[in-house]
Design an enzyme around this catalytic site. Structure first.
Site, PDB file in Angstrom:
ATOM      1  N   LYS A  56     -10.117  -8.183   7.724  1.00  0.00           N
ATOM      2  CA  LYS A  56     -10.780  -8.509   8.989  1.00  0.00           C
ATOM      3  C   LYS A  56     -10.748  -7.301   9.909  1.00  0.00           C
ATOM      4  O   LYS A  56      -9.827  -6.481   9.846  1.00  0.00           O
ATOM      5  CB  LYS A  56     -10.128  -9.711   9.662  1.00  0.00           C
ATOM      6  CG  LYS A  56      -8.733  -9.448  10.216  1.00  0.00           C
ATOM      7  CD  LYS A  56      -8.299 -10.538  11.164  1.00  0.00           C
ATOM      8  CE  LYS A  56      -6.845 -10.414  11.560  1.00  0.00           C
ATOM      9  NZ  LYS A  56      -6.649  -9.889  12.916  1.00  0.00           N
ATOM     10  N   HIS A  92       0.829  -1.204   0.000  1.00  0.00           N
ATOM     11  CA  HIS A  92       0.000   0.000   0.000  1.00  0.00           C
ATOM     12  C   HIS A  92       0.864   1.255   0.000  1.00  0.00           C
ATOM     13  O   HIS A  92       0.591   2.224  -0.700  1.00  0.00           O
ATOM     14  CB  HIS A  92      -0.926   0.004   1.226  1.00  0.00           C
ATOM     15  CG  HIS A  92      -2.230  -0.684   0.974  1.00  0.00           C
ATOM     16  ND1 HIS A  92      -2.337  -2.047   0.876  1.00  0.00           N
ATOM     17  CD2 HIS A  92      -3.483  -0.200   0.776  1.00  0.00           C
ATOM     18  CE1 HIS A  92      -3.603  -2.373   0.637  1.00  0.00           C
ATOM     19  NE2 HIS A  92      -4.316  -1.266   0.573  1.00  0.00           N
TER      20      HIS A  92
END
Lengths: 278, 171
Positions: free
Chosen positions: B100, B35
């Site tokens: 999650k 990222h």
């Protein structure tokens, strides 16, 4: 005087790395099955079934239960009468390097928090050594993932805050549990100084599910906390349900008249460890 | 409900929080360092490592692939660590994310603004999820090891809707 061979020690560490990452402790599997029976709704039951199925697949295929095969933490309880004539640190690191390579386990350790270059063999492991009576060697190997470790915390409370401990723990767990992989293990360390409280909280995660503190008042606090935490409704996978935690384990130590350290360390449902004596 | 991506991306708009879906098609893995690098491409106006528009990113760093297997264990990692970079990726047309745990209120707002979906996979169930991955290849940043960007071909990958495109959250 009993002597331990270096190669045997290295190979034991290596085997433990693989074993803990492929198979969950039996007490955990039993707790997950019991939790599934207790859940009323379909979704938490389904999530728990996925977790049980996941553990079965991992054990059967010898693949990691979780892709995060963790930071290796090794507790060594070494008998004073045992002859250890090799360097323990380098031997642990060699065992971890071997186990992670042979076992196709993920290498998740970077050498520096800033440069973040992977060390390539999941070392260094963290080692805690304790001297005990006798000539045995007890090894507890814990593969700790970042998902659970990142949510841990330390509170340096005032002695007058001790009635607030349960409230502090419950509100902290409420905030953090969804980020761990619920159902979780809650390890709590109370007393000591900063680092002792933290270490106790981590050791508390490794107490078998269903075994309470020997002090009745502390055992009662464990039961109260488990009840309150499971009433939060966070549930398996964080998707709602009655099983947010499988256990709350508290360990305590003496502390200074002016101190009340409280540390909380989490274990995910896939808390992977094994304790053996050689 | 079965959904094919990227072809059936518009189905995402109709999903409600808690819905169970089975995703088939192509998804990309990316986590922390990947990222950071993608964001860096944005700042330097460099080419992105894959076409982000209408794609789904899976926050995971698989364990090494054993001989004879498609991929190593491959469960979701904590999504909140990616919150810093997510608005940029959404502005580039990212259609969904799989991970999650909860997201920040800024990310919930961005999910609503860009009409995307945040899917939940069950944390820790990493061996189970390999059953639904048919093909895996590294497409960028191979030097990052498990953090490299993988292109995965998935079939009936089971997921829950964690945050829907109208900003409702399960947490």
């Amino acid at each position: 005087m009993r002597r331990i061979e270096r190669e045997k020690f290295v190979e034991t560490i290596s085997s433990l790395c693989k074993e803990v990452n492929y198979s969950l402790p039996l007490s955990m599997i039993k707790a997950l099955i019991k939790a599934r029976e207790n859940e009323r709704d379909e979704r938490p039951r389904e999530v728990l079934s996925i977790l049980i199925e996941n553990a079965r697949i991992a054990k059967e295929k010898c693949v990691p239960i979780c892709q995060d095969t963790g930071f290796v933490i090794v507790f060594l309880d070494i008998g004073r009468d045992l002859r250890v004539d090799f360097d323990i640190n380098s031997s642990v690191q060699e065992g971890v390097g071997r186990g992670y390579k042979e076992g196709y386990l993920r290498q998740s350790i970077v050498s520096s928090p800033f440069e973040r270059k992977n060390t390539g063999d999941n070392t260094p492991a963290i080692i805690h050594i304790n001297l005990i009576d006798g000539e045995s060697l007890q090894i507890t190997l814990f593969a700790k993932g970042a998902g659970s470790e990142n949510q841990g915390g330390l509170f340096m409370l005032k002695p007058s805050d001790r009635e607030k401990i349960e409230d502090i723990v419950v509100s902290y767990v409420k905030e953090k549990a969804p980020y761990v992989c619920p159902p979780i293990m809650v390890g709590i360390g109370i007393g000591g100084d900063m680092e002792i409280a933290c270490l106790l909280s981590k050791k508390a995660v490794l107490r078998d599910i269903g075994r309470f503190n020997e002090n009745l008042a502390i055992a009662q606090m464990e039961k109260n906390l488990l009840f309150k935490i499971n009433n939060l409704g966070i549930g398996p996978g964080g998707l709602g349900g009655m099983t947010t935690a499988l256990c709350v384990n508290i360990e305590v130590a003496s502390c200074h008249i002016g101190s009340l350290p409280l540390a909380i360390n989490f274990g995910c449902y896939a808390t992977r460890y094994k304790r053996i004596t050689i | 409900m079965k959904i094919k991506i990227p072809e059936e991306r518009e189905v995402f708009y109709r999903l409600k929080v808690g819905d169970k879906i089975f995703l088939s098609g192509t998804i990309y893995t990316a986590r922390d360092e990947a990222h950071r690098r993608i964001a860096d491409c944005g700042m330097r106006s460099a080419e992105f490592p894959f076409e982000i528009k209408n794609q789904v990113i899976y926050y995971t760093g698989p364990s090494p692939t054993k001989p004879g297997e498609v991929i190593g264990s491959c469960g979701p990692t904590t999504s909140a660590r990616m919150d810093k970079w997510t608005p940029l990726l959404l502005s580039l047309g990212l259609a969904g994310m799989i991970g999650k745990g909860p997201r920040s209120s800024e990310i919930i707002d961005a999910i609503k603004k860009y009409q995307v979906v945040y899917f939940i996979a069950i944390g820790g169930a990493a061996a189970y999820y390999t059953n639904f991955i048919e093909k895996a290849e590294i497409v960028a940043y191979s030097d990052l090891g498990c953090e490299a960007i993988h292109r995965l071909e998935v079939r009936d990958f089971p997921l829950y809707v964690g945050i829907s495109s109208d900003g409702e959250t399960i947490f």
